[in-house]
Design a protein around this motif. Sequence first.
Motif, PDB file in Angstrom:
ATOM      1  N   ALA A  34       0.924  -1.172  -0.018  1.00 57.97           N
ATOM      2  CA  ALA A  34      -0.014  -0.001   0.070  1.00 57.97           C
ATOM      3  C   ALA A  34       0.892   1.354  -0.027  1.00 57.97           C
ATOM      4  N   LEU A  35       1.972   1.210   0.865  1.00 60.83           N
ATOM      5  CA  LEU A  35       2.813   2.425   0.890  1.00 60.83           C
ATOM      6  C   LEU A  35       3.629   2.583  -0.581  1.00 60.83           C
ATOM      7  N   GLY A  36       3.780   1.534  -1.128  1.00 56.66           N
ATOM      8  CA  GLY A  36       4.739   1.353  -2.209  1.00 56.66           C
ATOM      9  C   GLY A  36       3.967   1.848  -3.449  1.00 56.66           C
ATOM     10  N   PHE A  37       2.425   1.892  -3.600  1.00 56.11           N
ATOM     11  CA  PHE A  37       1.751   2.483  -4.456  1.00 56.11           C
ATOM     12  C   PHE A  37       1.881   3.895  -4.559  1.00 56.11           C
ATOM     13  N   VAL A 158     -10.152 -17.466  -9.387  1.00 51.79           N
ATOM     14  CA  VAL A 158      -9.376 -16.371  -9.488  1.00 51.79           C
ATOM     15  C   VAL A 158      -8.489 -16.226 -10.685  1.00 51.79           C
ATOM     16  N   ASP A 159      -8.038 -15.044 -11.199  1.00 49.55           N
ATOM     17  CA  ASP A 159      -7.143 -14.845 -12.338  1.00 49.55           C
ATOM     18  C   ASP A 159      -5.738 -15.047 -11.991  1.00 49.55           C
ATOM     19  N   ALA A 160      -5.187 -14.738 -10.837  1.00 45.56           N
ATOM     20  CA  ALA A 160      -3.878 -15.017 -10.609  1.00 45.56           C
ATOM     21  C   ALA A 160      -3.673 -15.242  -8.850  1.00 45.56           C
ATOM     22  N   LEU A 161      -2.778 -16.351  -8.820  1.00 44.22           N
ATOM     23  CA  LEU A 161      -2.385 -16.584  -7.428  1.00 44.22           C
ATOM     24  C   LEU A 161      -0.928 -16.026  -7.344  1.00 44.22           C
ATOM     25  N   ILE A 162      -0.879 -15.087  -6.102  1.00 44.81           N
ATOM     26  CA  ILE A 162       0.399 -14.301  -5.989  1.00 44.81           C
ATOM     27  C   ILE A 162       1.094 -14.918  -4.802  1.00 44.81           C
ATOM     28  N   VAL A 184       2.085 -16.407  -9.794  1.00 37.91           N
ATOM     29  CA  VAL A 184       2.942 -15.081 -10.288  1.00 37.91           C
ATOM     30  C   VAL A 184       3.689 -14.892  -8.825  1.00 37.91           C
ATOM     31  N   LEU A 185       5.045 -14.920  -9.181  1.00 40.04           N
ATOM     32  CA  LEU A 185       5.961 -14.704  -8.069  1.00 40.04           C
ATOM     33  C   LEU A 185       6.270 -13.072  -8.015  1.00 40.04           C
ATOM     34  N   ILE A 186       5.874 -12.515  -6.751  1.00 42.59           N
ATOM     35  CA  ILE A 186       6.490 -11.059  -6.315  1.00 42.59           C
ATOM     36  C   ILE A 186       6.836 -11.304  -5.169  1.00 42.59           C
ATOM     37  N   ALA A 385       5.345  -4.091  -9.226  1.00 43.57           N
ATOM     38  CA  ALA A 385       4.947  -5.550  -9.712  1.00 43.57           C
ATOM     39  C   ALA A 385       3.703  -5.911  -9.570  1.00 43.57           C
ATOM     40  N   HIS A 386       3.087  -5.259  -8.441  1.00 44.10           N
ATOM     41  CA  HIS A 386       1.634  -5.668  -8.284  1.00 44.10           C
ATOM     42  C   HIS A 386       0.812  -4.900  -9.184  1.00 44.10           C
ATOM     43  N   GLU A 387       1.182  -3.591  -9.397  1.00 46.89           N
ATOM     44  CA  GLU A 387       0.517  -2.815 -10.481  1.00 46.89           C
ATOM     45  C   GLU A 387       0.733  -3.223 -11.937  1.00 46.89           C
TER      46      GLU A 387
END
Length: 405
Positions: A34-37, A158-162, A184-186, A385-387
């Motif tokens: 959240a703080l990185g967005f 779900v569309d992706a599992l992170i 997805v690896l983040i 990476a999330h965005e």
Amino acid sequence: MVRRTVARDEPIRVVSVTRRLTVAGDETRLLNTALGFRPERVEHTVVVVSPTDGADERWTGPMLETYRRAGVDVVSLGLQLRGLRGAPNFARLLVRLTRLLRARRAHVVDARLGVPTTFGLVAAKLARIPVVVSTAYYPGIWTPPFKYVIGQACMFGVDALISDARATLDDFARWRWSDRAELVLIPNGIAAATSDLSVREARRRLGLADDPSVTVVGQVSRIINRKGYETFLHAARLLVDGDPSLQFVGVGFVAEDRAYIESLEALRARLRLDDHVQLLSYPGPIGDVYRALDVFTHLSTEDSSPIALHERMSVGLPTVVTGLPGNLEIVEDGIDCLVVPADDAPAAAVAIRRLIDDPALGRRLGAAARARYERDHRPEVMADAHEALFRRLLAPRDGAGSAHA
């Protein structure tokens, strides 16, 4: 479902759904995301299903206050889901969450862990949200038989599992029935663990000897049974036998497994370590804890990619860590830490003693860890990476129509 395209310069609206806010790994990861967005790029809301009242904070930590103090947009639904009294709230949760998603005109629902994935997915479908992702770290959260079936059903929706470790995603790949969701690896990215305290002041806050010449060895993690606290205590016993001046501290919140801390305290007493080992929770900045330590350990027996390992990278502490697959994705034995087998107190004791006896080695390992943190594990790297994932999932797919929100 029809995809909503989002222009490159248009902010995407993301709603993350979590059950409770406690001082734990996923909540820390979510806070740093959240703080990185960047606000002009992502409009982010965190929805908390169940409240944490003041009486609970002794066990869970003041995480809700931390989120709000940091300026994160938090909405609490105020619904308890545990036990028979919580059963009627399941329908209320779906109604409230669906209404909120529609009101926020969300593009993406980010459902965290078990229960939020289930209800986040259903509410997102009811609200016609185009993209739903799940963030998880252990297939074991879906315990058989009932939760197991629900978890498998979620993988169809779900569309992706992170997740934060390739090893974890490999576990999910073997576990799931459906391969619809992209894995997805983040990797984790966290803010550096800072402190305004001196070493003496930090140690006083923790109830430790404030003499900087006394060596303090510490572990930071939730106090739960997979974090290796038994190994930590047995290693402490072996080391104290040779050097009674050593001090040890385990710092973390207990969360729901309150009987476990009692079992650790009993083990500490049996090992005659009451004068040498403290087990405590600390509600202040986590950097204060790291400031008090000379050597850090993370002796977990099961883990994905522990937040505490990233925190210790940020401060460059000499570290002993167990060689779990997820850990080995972010550390390298002899380069930025010392690696030992899980459940091996003698090996842990030898490695800790090595770092105590060779300060130059500790400084070299710590500097390499700090460099890795700066390169790979800052919060803005994780948030970007999330965005990027969300925007890619929102893009029209072959043969699909599109509509603007």
